[in-house]
Design a protein around this motif. Structure first.
Motif, PDB file in Angstrom:
ATOM      1  N   SER A 108       0.823  -1.205   0.000  1.00 20.44           N
ATOM      2  CA  SER A 108       0.000   0.000   0.000  1.00 20.44           C
ATOM      3  C   SER A 108       0.858   1.257   0.000  1.00 20.44           C
ATOM      4  O   SER A 108       0.431   2.323   0.450  1.00 20.44           O
ATOM      5  CB  SER A 108      -0.947  -0.001   1.201  1.00 20.44           C
ATOM      6  N   ARG A 180      -7.431   7.357   2.249  1.00 14.74           N
ATOM      7  CA  ARG A 180      -7.482   8.332   1.157  1.00 14.74           C
ATOM      8  C   ARG A 180      -6.187   8.275   0.340  1.00 14.74           C
ATOM      9  O   ARG A 180      -5.115   8.015   0.883  1.00 14.74           O
ATOM     10  CB  ARG A 180      -7.656   9.755   1.700  1.00 14.74           C
ATOM     11  N   SER A 181      -6.310   8.581  -0.960  1.00 11.44           N
ATOM     12  CA  SER A 181      -5.138   8.606  -1.843  1.00 11.44           C
ATOM     13  C   SER A 181      -5.241   9.780  -2.806  1.00 11.44           C
ATOM     14  O   SER A 181      -6.334  10.146  -3.234  1.00 11.44           O
ATOM     15  CB  SER A 181      -5.014   7.305  -2.642  1.00 11.44           C
ATOM     16  N   ASP A 182      -4.091  10.338  -3.157  1.00 10.82           N
ATOM     17  CA  ASP A 182      -4.001  11.431  -4.125  1.00 10.82           C
ATOM     18  C   ASP A 182      -2.887  11.118  -5.118  1.00 10.82           C
ATOM     19  O   ASP A 182      -1.735  11.495  -4.899  1.00 10.82           O
ATOM     20  CB  ASP A 182      -3.729  12.751  -3.414  1.00 10.82           C
ATOM     21  N   PRO A 183      -3.196  10.417  -6.221  1.00  6.94           N
ATOM     22  CA  PRO A 183      -2.156  10.018  -7.171  1.00  6.94           C
ATOM     23  C   PRO A 183      -1.493  11.176  -7.908  1.00  6.94           C
ATOM     24  O   PRO A 183      -0.458  10.987  -8.535  1.00  6.94           O
ATOM     25  CB  PRO A 183      -2.908   9.098  -8.146  1.00  6.94           C
ATOM     26  N   TYR A 186       2.051  11.496  -6.852  1.00  4.17           N
ATOM     27  CA  TYR A 186       2.680  10.171  -6.910  1.00  4.17           C
ATOM     28  C   TYR A 186       4.183  10.236  -6.646  1.00  4.17           C
ATOM     29  O   TYR A 186       4.752   9.374  -5.973  1.00  4.17           O
ATOM     30  CB  TYR A 186       2.402   9.576  -8.292  1.00  4.17           C
ATOM     31  N   GLY A 315       2.275   7.613  -2.507  1.00  3.45           N
ATOM     32  CA  GLY A 315       0.972   7.410  -3.150  1.00  3.45           C
ATOM     33  C   GLY A 315       0.451   8.661  -3.845  1.00  3.45           C
ATOM     34  O   GLY A 315       0.118   8.615  -4.999  1.00  3.45           O
ATOM     35  N   SER A 317      -0.740   8.624   0.020  1.00  3.57           N
ATOM     36  CA  SER A 317      -1.900   8.044   0.675  1.00  3.57           C
ATOM     37  C   SER A 317      -1.833   8.297   2.167  1.00  3.57           C
ATOM     38  O   SER A 317      -0.751   8.531   2.727  1.00  3.57           O
ATOM     39  CB  SER A 317      -1.960   6.534   0.418  1.00  3.57           C
TER      40      SER A 317
END
Length: 344
Positions: A108, A180-183, A186, A315, A317
């Protein structure tokens, strides 16, 4: 489901800031003042993720008074697997003696795994498919380093921890979780696949070949201090709680001053958290359970305490989970009820 025990393992080799001064363009006082790390543990050349993870699993079982063979499922949260396949969990099962357990890995994004992988394990216990689940967080981050790249090299250390999950009494254990994720960010912190060469032109490799950890310190700090407190407040608000109701905040040890910044943003005194980044560095996904272990060993975590676990990183994340800490009497309630019925 609750955390029955927390196991830990840190490699024996310690590398101080003074040691890094010998190989990097850096200074001990700068690292202390900007990162908050004084020393970190580094895995031996022949020591890999599965070795650290197996030791952490064995330690968790010893603390719970069981054997590794009593574990039903092993989930290894890692971004540094021993091999691309099979999963590192298989080697942990073999090396720890968790005979008969099923196993798989969860990647993850390294540091967020302290919550993400834990959530996966909790859902398996809640489903009834597995009664006893070992969530093993283990990484050998220093094997991803280019030891001439100061940014990552002064931050990371190696380590492993294991949360042993079991069914527990109603109203205790793991509660709501937010992920939560914000690509779009990245590349704020990641392991880049790229060719690198030394000054003499020879190819340069990490222990994972052409894979090297890299990060933007300011971007990570902006994300962590700017957004993690809001995630925690949202988690608490859903249960009608505020930060003042929480007894312990177990936060990812990205950087001492990031931890302080999150606590300040929440308006909570520092005595309601535990930090170990000074002596271990950033241990990736293991850092949150290692904080729990230190709190337990110091007597700062008691049955009934309300705990927030928050992990964040690549991430990018972030994840947070609310936990009502269990005591020994909160486990095995189903077995005791079944025994009482049989006795009748």
């Amino acid at each position: 489901m609750g955390i029955r025990a927390v196991g830990a393992y840190l490699p024996e080799k310690a590398v101080s800031n003074a040691d890094l001064e010998e190989i990097l363009l850096t200074r001990d006082d700068w690292i202390r003042e900007n990162i908050g790390v004084e020393t970190r543990r580094v895995a031996a050349d022949d020591e890999w993720t599965s070795d650290l993870g197996a030791r952490a699993l064995q330690d968790a079982c010893a603390r719970a008074g069981i054997t590794p063979a009593d574990v039903d499922l092993v989930i290894c949260g890692t971004y540094t697997p021993d091999n691309m396949a099979p999963p590192t969990a298989m080697l942990i099962i073999d090396k720890a003696g968790a005979t008969g357990a099923t196993g798989f890995d969860v990647n993850s994004g390294a540091c967020p795994g302290g919550v993400f992988a834990l959530d996966v394990g909790a859902k398996y216990v809640a489903s009834g498919a597995f009664r006893r689940v070992a969530v093993v967080m283990a990484d050998v981050s220093t094997k991803t380093l280019d030891w001439k790249d100061t940014g990552p090299a002064v931050i990371f250390g190696d380590g492993a921890a294991c949360c042993l999950l079991e069914p527990c009494a109603p109203g205790t254990g793991l509660g709501p979780t937010l992920l939560r994720s914000d690509p779009k960010r990245y590349r704020a912190v990641w392991v880049a696949r790229e060719e690198r060469r030394a000054r003499d032109g020879r190819p340069q490799r990490s222990a994972f070949g052409d894979n090297f950890a890299q990060l933007s310190g300011p971007a990570v700090r902006e994300f962590a201090v700017g957004e993690v407190p809001g995630l925690i407040r949202e988690l608490l608000a859903d249960g009608g709680l505020t930060a003042s109701n929480v007894d312990l905040f177990a936060l990812h040890q990205a950087n001492l001053y990031i931890v302080h910044g999150i606590m300040e943003a929440l308006g909570v005194p520092l005595d309601r958290t535990v930090t170990n980044v000074r002596k271990y560095g950033n241990t990736s996904g293991a850092s949150v359970p290692l904080v729990l272990r230190e709190a337990l060993d110091a007597g700062g975590l008691r049955p009934g305490d309300l705990v927030v676990l928050a992990a964040f990183g690549s991430g990018v994340s972030m994840g947070a989970v609310l936990v009502r800490w269990c005591g020994e009497d909160d486990f095995g309630a189903e077995d005791r009820r079944a025994g009482a019925v049989r006795a009748r």
